[in-house]
Design a protein around this motif. Structure first.
Motif, PDB file in Angstrom:
ATOM      1  N   THR A  15      51.950  38.852  35.549  1.00 14.61           N
ATOM      2  CA  THR A  15      51.805  37.398  35.451  1.00 14.61           C
ATOM      3  C   THR A  15      50.629  36.919  36.296  1.00 14.61           C
ATOM      4  O   THR A  15      49.822  36.090  35.839  1.00 14.61           O
ATOM      5  N   GLU A  16      50.503  37.444  37.503  1.00 10.82           N
ATOM      6  CA  GLU A  16      49.375  37.076  38.364  1.00 10.82           C
ATOM      7  C   GLU A  16      48.039  37.462  37.733  1.00 10.82           C
ATOM      8  O   GLU A  16      47.070  36.700  37.779  1.00 10.82           O
ATOM      9  N   GLN A  17      47.988  38.663  37.153  1.00 12.61           N
ATOM     10  CA  GLN A  17      46.750  39.131  36.526  1.00 12.61           C
ATOM     11  C   GLN A  17      46.393  38.285  35.304  1.00 12.61           C
ATOM     12  O   GLN A  17      45.217  37.967  35.077  1.00 12.61           O
ATOM     13  N   ILE A  18      47.382  37.935  34.507  1.00 13.40           N
ATOM     14  CA  ILE A  18      47.147  37.096  33.326  1.00 13.40           C
ATOM     15  C   ILE A  18      46.613  35.733  33.759  1.00 13.40           C
ATOM     16  O   ILE A  18      45.624  35.231  33.201  1.00 13.40           O
ATOM     17  N   THR A  19      47.238  35.148  34.771  1.00 11.49           N
ATOM     18  CA  THR A  19      46.801  33.846  35.273  1.00 11.49           C
ATOM     19  C   THR A  19      45.375  33.915  35.799  1.00 11.49           C
ATOM     20  O   THR A  19      44.539  33.054  35.477  1.00 11.49           O
ATOM     21  N   ALA A  20      45.077  34.924  36.581  1.00  8.46           N
ATOM     22  CA  ALA A  20      43.728  35.077  37.130  1.00  8.46           C
ATOM     23  C   ALA A  20      42.698  35.263  36.023  1.00  8.46           C
ATOM     24  O   ALA A  20      41.609  34.670  36.075  1.00  8.46           O
ATOM     25  N   GLU A  21      43.034  36.058  35.028  1.00  9.67           N
ATOM     26  CA  GLU A  21      42.092  36.300  33.927  1.00  9.67           C
ATOM     27  C   GLU A  21      41.865  35.021  33.129  1.00  9.67           C
ATOM     28  O   GLU A  21      40.739  34.732  32.730  1.00  9.67           O
ATOM     29  N   ARG A  22      42.908  34.262  32.904  1.00 10.59           N
ATOM     30  CA  ARG A  22      42.763  33.000  32.158  1.00 10.59           C
ATOM     31  C   ARG A  22      41.900  31.997  32.914  1.00 10.59           C
ATOM     32  O   ARG A  22      41.225  31.161  32.310  1.00 10.59           O
ATOM     33  N   ARG A  23      41.936  32.066  34.232  1.00 11.90           N
ATOM     34  CA  ARG A  23      41.156  31.135  35.065  1.00 11.90           C
ATOM     35  C   ARG A  23      39.720  31.608  35.282  1.00 11.90           C
ATOM     36  O   ARG A  23      38.911  30.872  35.844  1.00 11.90           O
ATOM     37  N   ALA A  24      39.418  32.808  34.880  1.00  7.16           N
ATOM     38  CA  ALA A  24      38.065  33.349  35.068  1.00  7.16           C
ATOM     39  C   ALA A  24      37.063  32.529  34.251  1.00  7.16           C
ATOM     40  O   ALA A  24      37.414  31.967  33.207  1.00  7.16           O
ATOM     41  N   PRO A  25      35.814  32.459  34.727  1.00 10.20           N
ATOM     42  CA  PRO A  25      34.797  31.706  33.987  1.00 10.20           C
ATOM     43  C   PRO A  25      34.651  32.193  32.537  1.00 10.20           C
ATOM     44  O   PRO A  25      34.458  31.391  31.632  1.00 10.20           O
ATOM     45  N   LEU A  26      34.741  33.488  32.323  1.00  8.07           N
ATOM     46  CA  LEU A  26      34.688  34.079  30.982  1.00  8.07           C
ATOM     47  C   LEU A  26      35.892  34.997  30.808  1.00  8.07           C
ATOM     48  O   LEU A  26      35.794  36.215  30.989  1.00  8.07           O
ATOM     49  N   ASP A  41      38.592  37.525  29.627  1.00  7.37           N
ATOM     50  CA  ASP A  41      38.566  38.673  28.723  1.00  7.37           C
ATOM     51  C   ASP A  41      39.847  38.617  27.885  1.00  7.37           C
ATOM     52  O   ASP A  41      40.919  38.994  28.357  1.00  7.37           O
ATOM     53  N   GLU A  42      39.717  38.148  26.653  1.00  2.57           N
ATOM     54  CA  GLU A  42      40.880  37.966  25.786  1.00  2.57           C
ATOM     55  C   GLU A  42      41.580  39.293  25.483  1.00  2.57           C
ATOM     56  O   GLU A  42      42.806  39.329  25.343  1.00  2.57           O
ATOM     57  N   ASP A  43      40.832  40.376  25.382  1.00  3.97           N
ATOM     58  CA  ASP A  43      41.447  41.687  25.143  1.00  3.97           C
ATOM     59  C   ASP A  43      42.306  42.095  26.332  1.00  3.97           C
ATOM     60  O   ASP A  43      43.407  42.625  26.164  1.00  3.97           O
ATOM     61  N   ARG A  44      41.802  41.866  27.538  1.00  2.00           N
ATOM     62  CA  ARG A  44      42.578  42.196  28.740  1.00  2.00           C
ATOM     63  C   ARG A  44      43.833  41.329  28.819  1.00  2.00           C
ATOM     64  O   ARG A  44      44.916  41.821  29.145  1.00  2.00           O
ATOM     65  N   ILE A  45      43.686  40.054  28.508  1.00  2.00           N
ATOM     66  CA  ILE A  45      44.852  39.159  28.519  1.00  2.00           C
ATOM     67  C   ILE A  45      45.894  39.647  27.517  1.00  2.00           C
ATOM     68  O   ILE A  45      47.090  39.688  27.834  1.00  2.00           O
ATOM     69  N   ALA A  46      45.448  40.044  26.337  1.00  2.00           N
ATOM     70  CA  ALA A  46      46.379  40.538  25.316  1.00  2.00           C
ATOM     71  C   ALA A  46      47.085  41.801  25.785  1.00  2.00           C
ATOM     72  O   ALA A  46      48.296  41.960  25.590  1.00  2.00           O
ATOM     73  N   GLN A  47      46.346  42.724  26.412  1.00  2.00           N
ATOM     74  CA  GLN A  47      46.954  43.966  26.897  1.00  2.00           C
ATOM     75  C   GLN A  47      47.942  43.700  28.024  1.00  2.00           C
ATOM     76  O   GLN A  47      49.044  44.246  28.038  1.00  2.00           O
ATOM     77  N   LEU A  48      47.542  42.859  28.971  1.00  2.00           N
ATOM     78  CA  LEU A  48      48.443  42.510  30.074  1.00  2.00           C
ATOM     79  C   LEU A  48      49.709  41.832  29.546  1.00  2.00           C
ATOM     80  O   LEU A  48      50.814  42.109  30.020  1.00  2.00           O
TER      81      LEU A  48
END
Length: 98
Positions: free
Chosen positions: A41-52, A54-61
């Protein structure tokens, strides 16, 4: 899904056999799996807040977190095989935390 050599991961044909666990063991496994879910959950939140993001990483997480939730539900519903899931998620948490 994260691969851990020698350990069956949820969603594979080798899903854990949930049998023979006692209440204390079940709670320990639940706690460990919840820690892994929290990490995802923390990783998904951090990735979503990133300037760009990574939708693939979000999907995998998200997929990996869903698998962990499924194992958590099996633990809570079946009340079995904590040792196997505890070992799996202890190893996964160590791997995730680096």
């Amino acid at each position: 899904m994260i691969k851990i050599e020698g350990v069956a991961v949820s969603g594979t044909p080798d899903e854990p056999d949930l049998s023979g666990l006692e209440a204390g063991e079940i709670q320990q496994a639940v706690d460990i799996v919840q820690e892994v879910v929290h990490w995802y959950t923390e990783q998904i939140t951090a990735e979503r807040r990133a300037p760009l993001p990574d939708e693939d990483r979000i999907a995998q997480l998200t997929a990996d977190r869903t698998a962990a939730y499924q194992d958590l539900a099996r633990l809570e519903d079946a009340g079995q095989e904590e040792d196997r899931l505890a070992a799996l998620y202890t190893a996964r948490l160590r791997q995730l935390e680096g």
